[in-house]
Design a protein around this motif. Structure first.
Motif, PDB file in Angstrom:
ATOM      1  N   THR A  97     -22.631 -13.441  21.328  1.00  0.00           N
ATOM      2  CA  THR A  97     -23.413 -12.308  20.826  1.00  0.00           C
ATOM      3  C   THR A  97     -24.582 -12.782  19.979  1.00  0.00           C
ATOM      4  O   THR A  97     -25.690 -12.230  20.056  1.00  0.00           O
ATOM      5  CB  THR A  97     -22.515 -11.366  20.005  1.00  0.00           C
ATOM      6  OG1 THR A  97     -21.425 -10.921  20.814  1.00  0.00           O
ATOM      7  CG2 THR A  97     -23.289 -10.176  19.503  1.00  0.00           C
ATOM      8  N   SER A 135     -27.485 -14.245  22.323  1.00  0.00           N
ATOM      9  CA  SER A 135     -28.236 -13.218  23.041  1.00  0.00           C
ATOM     10  C   SER A 135     -29.097 -12.395  22.095  1.00  0.00           C
ATOM     11  O   SER A 135     -30.233 -12.016  22.426  1.00  0.00           O
ATOM     12  CB  SER A 135     -27.277 -12.306  23.807  1.00  0.00           C
ATOM     13  OG  SER A 135     -26.364 -11.676  22.925  1.00  0.00           O
ATOM     14  N   THR A 136     -28.594 -12.135  20.895  1.00  0.00           N
ATOM     15  CA  THR A 136     -29.369 -11.359  19.927  1.00  0.00           C
ATOM     16  C   THR A 136     -30.596 -12.121  19.455  1.00  0.00           C
ATOM     17  O   THR A 136     -31.710 -11.582  19.419  1.00  0.00           O
ATOM     18  CB  THR A 136     -28.492 -10.991  18.721  1.00  0.00           C
ATOM     19  OG1 THR A 136     -27.366 -10.226  19.165  1.00  0.00           O
ATOM     20  CG2 THR A 136     -29.278 -10.184  17.703  1.00  0.00           C
ATOM     21  N   ALA A 192     -29.676  -0.289  31.253  1.00  0.00           N
ATOM     22  CA  ALA A 192     -28.789  -1.451  31.113  1.00  0.00           C
ATOM     23  C   ALA A 192     -28.039  -1.776  32.396  1.00  0.00           C
ATOM     24  O   ALA A 192     -27.979  -2.956  32.786  1.00  0.00           O
ATOM     25  CB  ALA A 192     -27.821  -1.221  29.959  1.00  0.00           C
ATOM     26  N   LYS A 241     -28.099  -9.915  28.905  1.00  0.00           N
ATOM     27  CA  LYS A 241     -28.025  -9.421  27.528  1.00  0.00           C
ATOM     28  C   LYS A 241     -29.321  -9.727  26.777  1.00  0.00           C
ATOM     29  O   LYS A 241     -29.817  -8.908  25.998  1.00  0.00           O
ATOM     30  CB  LYS A 241     -26.846 -10.048  26.790  1.00  0.00           C
ATOM     31  CG  LYS A 241     -25.488  -9.505  27.185  1.00  0.00           C
ATOM     32  CD  LYS A 241     -25.133  -9.823  28.610  1.00  0.00           C
ATOM     33  CE  LYS A 241     -23.788  -9.321  29.050  1.00  0.00           C
ATOM     34  NZ  LYS A 241     -23.514  -9.634  30.468  1.00  0.00           N
ATOM     35  N   SER A 272     -27.784  -6.351  22.812  1.00  0.00           N
ATOM     36  CA  SER A 272     -26.766  -7.326  23.220  1.00  0.00           C
ATOM     37  C   SER A 272     -25.399  -6.670  23.355  1.00  0.00           C
ATOM     38  O   SER A 272     -24.668  -6.920  24.325  1.00  0.00           O
ATOM     39  CB  SER A 272     -26.710  -8.466  22.200  1.00  0.00           C
ATOM     40  OG  SER A 272     -27.955  -9.140  22.124  1.00  0.00           O
ATOM     41  N   GLY A 286     -25.251  -4.437  26.443  1.00  0.00           N
ATOM     42  CA  GLY A 286     -25.119  -5.259  27.638  1.00  0.00           C
ATOM     43  C   GLY A 286     -23.702  -5.777  27.815  1.00  0.00           C
ATOM     44  O   GLY A 286     -23.181  -5.829  28.944  1.00  0.00           O
ATOM     45  N   GLU A 287     -23.041  -6.121  26.718  1.00  0.00           N
ATOM     46  CA  GLU A 287     -21.656  -6.569  26.798  1.00  0.00           C
ATOM     47  C   GLU A 287     -20.705  -5.416  27.124  1.00  0.00           C
ATOM     48  O   GLU A 287     -19.661  -5.629  27.741  1.00  0.00           O
ATOM     49  CB  GLU A 287     -21.267  -7.233  25.477  1.00  0.00           C
ATOM     50  CG  GLU A 287     -22.012  -8.525  25.205  1.00  0.00           C
ATOM     51  CD  GLU A 287     -21.836  -9.039  23.796  1.00  0.00           C
ATOM     52  OE1 GLU A 287     -22.450 -10.061  23.448  1.00  0.00           O
ATOM     53  OE2 GLU A 287     -21.079  -8.408  23.026  1.00  0.00           O
ATOM     54  N   SER A 341     -19.599  -8.010  30.948  1.00  0.00           N
ATOM     55  CA  SER A 341     -19.708  -9.318  30.305  1.00  0.00           C
ATOM     56  C   SER A 341     -18.341  -9.991  30.293  1.00  0.00           C
ATOM     57  O   SER A 341     -17.298  -9.328  30.368  1.00  0.00           O
ATOM     58  CB  SER A 341     -20.235  -9.167  28.872  1.00  0.00           C
ATOM     59  OG  SER A 341     -20.359 -10.427  28.259  1.00  0.00           O
ATOM     60  N   GLY A 351     -18.295 -12.086  24.253  1.00  0.00           N
ATOM     61  CA  GLY A 351     -19.053 -11.287  23.298  1.00  0.00           C
ATOM     62  C   GLY A 351     -18.183 -10.302  22.538  1.00  0.00           C
ATOM     63  O   GLY A 351     -17.106  -9.886  22.991  1.00  0.00           O
TER      64      GLY A 351
END
Length: 289
Positions: free
Chosen positions: A99, A102-103, A147, A161, A230, A233-234, A238, A241
């Motif tokens: 996480t 990706s952030t 998304a 993500k 992020s 997206g998870e 995913s 995350g």
């Protein structure tokens, strides 16, 4: 019949008056601005800790006494034991790192590309007018609704993500940088040209430095948007995350694990927010000097 004032002695005068009917203005009382005395830092921290302890204690008591349903709300003791298991036997560090990466990548890409795009509008008014409706249209579209499409295009890995986080921060950075371009002092711009500066010199010496404070002001907002992208997206798809952990725990009714992931996510967001605040102060000092 004599009036009441005719019976007064000659040397008796009303308050605030003198002989000859000359009155002196009353004295004005000097008022001070209210100054609130700040507590020492240790007192503030102790109060904050006390509020947290009281909240946790009331939560535990309410769950044990049946005042709230422990199945839906869990309780601090169960959350604590689940957190120990999550960090000792689970994929806590893998999920946190996933996480976090990706952030940060979405934050950096969205902020930098959006800032460059917004400042590029300075080069041509026609170019800015052509692109402006498209930028506004993209801003009005709920990016989170895209998304699933982004997941299909970029796959289930880290890139999707990052793409969602970038999409959330890109347009905001573009509009903010463009506002900075519009706020550039036209008189200074004319002065640069009158001294023989080229367009590139005007851009690098005047326009870009003028836009930096605008870009800095959006950093705190962008880090929150990037983290939101992020996590969403998870949620969609995913393998790792904190968002995937929250989704899994909710689907299996492991409420304690949901709270653990939320607490870890909150701690991660605070760490990133502090880092962005430090970066903002560093950049502001560079702009001032």
């Amino acid at each position: 019949m004599n009036s009441p004032t005719s019976t007064l002695p000659a040397n008796s005068l009303p308050m605030g008056s003198t002989a000859g009917n000359k009155s002196t203005p009353p004295k004005r009382i000097a008022r001070r601005l209210p100054v609130q005395k700040l507590w020492p830092m240790w007192a503030i921290v102790a109060t904050q800790a006390g509020v947290l302890v009281v909240f946790v204690a009331l939560w535990e008591i309410a769950a044990n006494t049946g005042f709230i349903d422990a199945f839906f709300w869990s309780k601090p003791s169960a959350i604590w034991s689940t957190m120990i298991t999550f960090f000792s036997q689970g994929d806590a560090f893998t999920d946190i790192a996933y996480t976090f990466r990706s952030t940060i990548l979405g934050f950096v890409l969205g902020t930098s590309v959006g800032a460059l795009l917004g400042m590029s509008f300075w080069w041509s008014r026609n170019y800015a007018l052509i692109m402006q409706p498209y930028i506004i249209c993209l801003e009005s579209i709920p990016k989170l609704a895209l998304a699933p499409l982004i997941i299909l295009v970029f796959g289930m890995g880290l890139s999707s993500k990052v793409a969602i986080a970038t999409a959330l921060t890109l347009i905001v950075s573009t509009l903010t940088a463009y506002s900075g371009v519009q706020a550039v002092d036209k008189d200074q711009e004319k002065l640069f040209y009158s001294l023989g500066a080229s367009r590139w010199q005007v851009f690098t010496k005047l326009v870009a430095p003028s836009c930096v404070p605008w870009i800095i002001s959006i950093l705190r907002v962008n880090i929150g948007l990037a983290l939101t992208g992020s996590i969403v997206g998870e949620f969609v798809s995913s393998q790792h995350g904190l968002g995937r952990t929250i989704l899994y725990a909710g689907s299996t009714y492991e409420i304690a694990l949901v709270w653990v992931a939320v607490i870890v996510l909150s701690a991660l967001s605070i760490v990133m927010y502090i880092g962005v605040t430090w970066l903002e102060k560093f950049l502001r000092k560079g702009v001032v000097h």
